[in-house]
Scaffold this active site. Sequence first.
Site, short mmCIF file in Angstrom:
data_model
loop_
_atom_site.label_atom_id
_atom_site.label_comp_id
_atom_site.label_asym_id
_atom_site.label_seq_id
_atom_site.Cartn_x
_atom_site.Cartn_y
_atom_site.Cartn_z
NE ARG A 16 -32.76 16.38 19.34
CZ ARG A 16 -32.39 15.30 18.65
NH1 ARG A 16 -31.26 14.65 18.94
NH2 ARG A 16 -33.13 14.85 17.67
N GLY A 17 -35.41 14.01 20.91
CA GLY A 17 -35.77 12.94 19.97
C GLY A 17 -36.90 12.14 20.61
CB ALA A 18 -40.21 11.16 19.30
NE ARG A 59 -39.33 19.07 23.15
CZ ARG A 59 -38.58 18.92 22.05
NH1 ARG A 59 -37.63 17.99 22.03
NH2 ARG A 59 -38.76 19.66 20.99
CB CYS A 125 -34.54 16.68 12.58
SG CYS A 125 -34.53 17.05 14.34
CG ASP A 194 -41.27 14.46 17.33
OD1 ASP A 194 -40.62 14.67 16.29
OD2 ASP A 194 -40.78 14.53 18.47
CG ASN A 204 -40.03 14.54 12.00
OD1 ASN A 204 -39.68 14.11 13.10
ND2 ASN A 204 -39.16 14.71 11.02
CE LYS A 205 -37.06 19.46 15.52
NZ LYS A 205 -37.62 20.15 16.69
CE LYS A 230 -40.56 7.72 18.05
NZ LYS A 230 -39.65 7.58 16.92
C1 RUB Z 1 -36.51 15.52 16.92
C2 RUB Z 1 -37.27 15.08 15.71
C3 RUB Z 1 -37.07 13.67 15.26
C4 RUB Z 1 -38.15 12.80 15.89
C5 RUB Z 1 -37.88 11.32 15.67
O1 RUB Z 1 -36.96 16.78 17.40
O2 RUB Z 1 -38.09 15.79 15.18
O3 RUB Z 1 -37.18 13.59 13.86
O4 RUB Z 1 -38.23 13.05 17.26
O5 RUB Z 1 -36.67 10.98 16.31
P1 RUB Z 1 -36.29 17.36 18.75
P2 RUB Z 1 -36.38 9.48 16.80
O6 RUB Z 1 -34.83 17.46 18.52
O7 RUB Z 1 -36.96 18.70 18.89
O8 RUB Z 1 -36.64 16.44 19.87
O9 RUB Z 1 -36.47 8.63 15.56
O10 RUB Z 1 -34.98 9.55 17.36
O11 RUB Z 1 -37.40 9.12 17.81
#
Ligand code: RUB
Length: 307
Positions: A16-18, A59, A125, A194, A204-205, A230
């Site tokens: 998870r995480g973009a 996603r 998040c 995201d 974002n979240k 992003k």
């Molecule tokens: C994660 C989320 C993060 C972004 C950025 O949502 O909202 O703030 O993805 O993350 P989820 P990063 O847990 O639903 O994927 O900076 O790590 O890309």
Amino acid sequence: MSLVDVAQSIKTMKIRGAGEIARAGACALKEMAQDFTGNDLDQLKKEFEEGKTLLLSTRPTAISLWNAVQAVSRGTGELRSVEEFRNVIVSNADRFVDRSKEAVKVIGRIGSQRIKGGERILTHCNSKAALSVIRTAFSDGKRVEVFATESRPWRQGLLTVNELAEEGVPTTLIIDSAVRWIMKDIDLVYVGADTIASNGAVINKIGTSQIALVAHEARVPFIVCAETFKFSPKTVHGELVEIEERDPGEIVGEGEIPANARILNPVFDATPADYVDSIVTEVGVISPYAAYDIITKELGQQMNAGR
Ligand code: RUB
């Protein structure tokens, strides 16, 4: 992990995480190409297209995954052999992953310039880019204190608290609804993204836009940390960002509310550019209103580099 397993892991939030899902998607396409046996280029291309479609179905909100897939596909149209195709995919994927990891470090360096020491920082998040800023400031010896929202329903805030507290960063967990209460004591807000639309809106979240509103009210800078991948080229052509809705079971257990009551579980929201102080990218700190330039110039250039 096979591409199918990676897709499943992204869908079920094991990955998870973009940024992370983008890197995992690029690696899955690379491994798919590497594992392909035989000399049938059309078959490889077919499997590659199917793999891309499967990854993109996991996603829908994070443009990072789409940008990763585009970056890996760059320059494959004219290739004439399985070997050439495989080599291009592998080098595109490696380049994407290397650049994206480096971008997180650079964002940490650039974003932490704003932190002088002694600040109380709020984050939401669990964003690698936002945490890179906090980590860099802390490892540079700047005394910072972090407040992390729980981030219901998946509670990614617990990941943030665990990661930071283990590294020694003074960190406090708060529930999502405590944001307005705590904001009077906060100096800076750092969140990830995201997707960033061409009009500068930050997706974002869920809950991010409420935090931005509260920060705006309290005149606390609301800073977004996001790699250039992003930013969404699709939004330049008028496409709206799809907000993912997930299973209601993530919010309540069976029988907890009457069967005729609806449950909504949108997992991202959009913060308008007006509420964003600045966006820290690997190419510098920009105004949210410069999103269009990043998409057309910077991101366009990166995408063309592999051609
Ligand atoms: C994660 C989320 C993060 C972004 C950025 O949502 O909202 O703030 O993805 O993350 P989820 P990063 O847990 O639903 O994927 O900076 O790590 O890309």
